[in-house]
Design an enzyme around this catalytic site. Structure first.
Site, PDB file in Angstrom:
ATOM      1  N   LYS A 291       0.843  -1.208   0.000  1.00  0.00           N
ATOM      2  CA  LYS A 291       0.000   0.000   0.000  1.00  0.00           C
ATOM      3  C   LYS A 291       0.869   1.245   0.000  1.00  0.00           C
ATOM      4  CE  LYS A 291      -2.368  -0.571   3.901  1.00  0.00           C
ATOM      5  NZ  LYS A 291      -3.486  -0.271   4.811  1.00  0.00           N
TER       6      LYS A 291
ATOM      7  N   TYR B  56      10.305  31.362   8.599  1.00  0.00           N
ATOM      8  CA  TYR B  56       8.974  31.957   8.769  1.00  0.00           C
ATOM      9  C   TYR B  56       8.671  32.213  10.234  1.00  0.00           C
ATOM     10  CZ  TYR B  56       7.370  31.047   3.961  1.00  0.00           C
ATOM     11  OH  TYR B  56       7.201  31.046   2.608  1.00  0.00           O
TER      12      TYR B  56
HETATM   13  C1  LIG Z   1      -5.539  -4.927   6.317  1.00  0.00           C
HETATM   14  C2  LIG Z   1      -4.079  -4.741   6.522  1.00  0.00           C
HETATM   15  N1  LIG Z   1      -3.289  -5.820   6.601  1.00  0.00           N
HETATM   16  C3  LIG Z   1      -1.957  -5.709   6.786  1.00  0.00           C
HETATM   17  C4  LIG Z   1      -1.345  -4.483   6.898  1.00  0.00           C
HETATM   18  C5  LIG Z   1       0.145  -4.411   7.106  1.00  0.00           C
HETATM   19  O1  LIG Z   1       0.441  -3.874   8.360  1.00  0.00           O
HETATM   20  P1  LIG Z   1       1.962  -3.732   8.854  1.00  0.00           P
HETATM   21  O2  LIG Z   1       2.587  -2.690   8.006  1.00  0.00           O
HETATM   22  O3  LIG Z   1       1.833  -3.301  10.274  1.00  0.00           O
HETATM   23  O4  LIG Z   1       2.595  -5.057   8.672  1.00  0.00           O
HETATM   24  C6  LIG Z   1      -2.126  -3.336   6.816  1.00  0.00           C
HETATM   25  C7  LIG Z   1      -1.481  -2.031   6.939  1.00  0.00           C
HETATM   26  O5  LIG Z   1      -1.997  -1.017   7.274  1.00  0.00           O
HETATM   27  C8  LIG Z   1      -3.530  -3.469   6.619  1.00  0.00           C
HETATM   28  O6  LIG Z   1      -4.324  -2.396   6.546  1.00  0.00           O
END
Ligand SMILES: Cc1ncc(COP(=O)(O)O)c(C=O)c1O
Length: 364
Positions: free
Chosen positions: A34, A261
């Site tokens: 992701k 700033y």
């Molecule tokens: C549904 C789901 N599974 C697995 C993961 C992986 O998590 P991690 O990066 O803590 O291993 C995520 C990450 O947000 C997730 O949303």
């Protein structure tokens, strides 16, 4: 030459995958890519992991899934999050697996698959306590019965997500696990024999070995982090990403010089200020202003004044050898991501995912 770049150590990612596999035992590994592989570059990381024989890839939405398919990644891809109806045609056409969260979604997806004359591989997500997505366990019971009538959906997995796998007290996770086990038993009784069963993200792989089932979904551990406190787990992992920039401008200033700033910093003594071409547009947040340090020539130098969109100013008064063009480490040895996240009042995930488009990704 780059002004700001993330150096990604591909050997470290391979090492981390091996460490996850060693910990996961017989369970398969889904690499969660992701958010552009948490800033590491989804396509590059997918290619690397596919070469390493990864079993499954996980993404957040159809855009991320299609990016991988367009890059020629043929491995199984699951959208671990949710999709909206408008994403269904592409998901079906490009052979992307999805998590089912509602009965309505199952019907819509089945209708789309029928329209295209294809089958879709689906995983049923059970909400055992995360409270974000998925069916309640009691809804899953009638649904698993009904599902058999949805001929274009092929149920290949059952999953859940833990909300608190890092907590010292395991009670809540164990309750989630119990609910998930009930759903698994039910699916097996209904004849769904060969399902992928997955619940554990990175921390759970270490903290709850009894929750590995036959697949684990790991993101952050692939990148060499396990932000679950000081339990020594990370000794098995190597952080894969360093954030770097260069000195763009140097000036010697007298005591009492305002910097940045809103003049949030005045030099307490004569010193030298270096300006770096990295700012919040790159994900180096304003909350790091007057708090963070960076490393130049092996020395920590404080960020002084406010981080702006394109620039960050540091005090290099105690490092007289610094010159324009010199390399600066913003995340890496000497300024670990954990520390940067703490300064930023963020979690390490946010810092990685927040690295901007302008940050070049350099693989070594
Ligand atoms: C549904 C789901 N599974 C697995 C993961 C992986 O998590 P991690 O990066 O803590 O291993 C995520 C990450 O947000 C997730 O949303």
């Amino acid at each position: 030459m780059h002004r700001v770049w993330a150096e990604i150590d591909t050997a470290a990612v391979r090492h981390n995958l091996a460490a996850i596999r060693a910990r996961a035992g017989a369970a398969r590994v889904m690499a969660v890519l992701k958010a552009n592989a948490y800033g590491h570059g989804a396509v590059e990381m997918a290619r690397l992991l596919v070469n390493e024989g990864i079993d499954h890839l996980g993404v957040g939405d159809s855009g991320e899934a299609l990016e991988l398919r367009d890059a020629g990644i043929a491995a199984p891809i699951l959208i671990v999050g949710g999709i909206i109806p408008g994403e269904m045609p592409a998901v079906v056409a490009r052979d992307i697996e999805v998590n089912l969260h509602t009965v309505q979604m199952a019907h819509d997806l089945n209708a789309e698959a029928e329209r295209q004359g294809r089958n879709v591989r689906v995983h049923l997500k059970i909400d055992t306590g995360m409270g974000r997505l998925g069916m309640q366990p009691f809804e899953a019971v009638p649904f698993l019965h009904q599902m058999k009538g949805l001929r274009s959906l092929e149920l290949v997995g059952l999953c859940t997500h833990f909300s608190s796998p890092y907590e010292e007290n395991p009670a809540f996770t164990l309750r989630q696990l119990e609910h998930f086990n009930l759903a698994v038993e039910l699916a097996q009784r209904l004849g769904y024999g060969e399902l992928m069963l997955h619940a554990s993200s990175s921390l759970a792989v270490w903290q709850h070995p009894d929750a590995r089932f036959n697949m684990v979904r790991t993101g952050i551990a692939l990148w060499g982090l396990l932000p679950g406190g000081d339990r020594g787990w990370e000794a098995a992992l190597k952080p894969a990403l360093e954030l770097k920039s260069r000195v763009l401008f140097l000036k010697d200033v007298p005591e009492g010089t305002p910097v940045g700033y809103n003049r949030t910093y005045y030099t307490p003594a004569p010193t030298r200020i270096a300006t770096l071409p990295v700012g919040y547009n790159d994900g180096y947040r304003t909350s790091l202003s007057n708090r963070a340090s960076v490393v130049v020539h092996g020395r920590r130098c404080p960020v002084v004044g406010r981080v702006s969109m394109d620039y960050t100013t540091i005090d290099v008064g105690h490092a007289p050898q610094v010159q324009v063009g010199d390399e600066v480490t913003l995340i890496g040895p000497g300024v670990e991501l954990y520390e940067v996240a703490q300064w930023a009042e963020a979690i390490p995930y946010e810092i990685l995912c927040g690295l901007g488009r302008r940050v070049a990704r350099v693989y070594r």
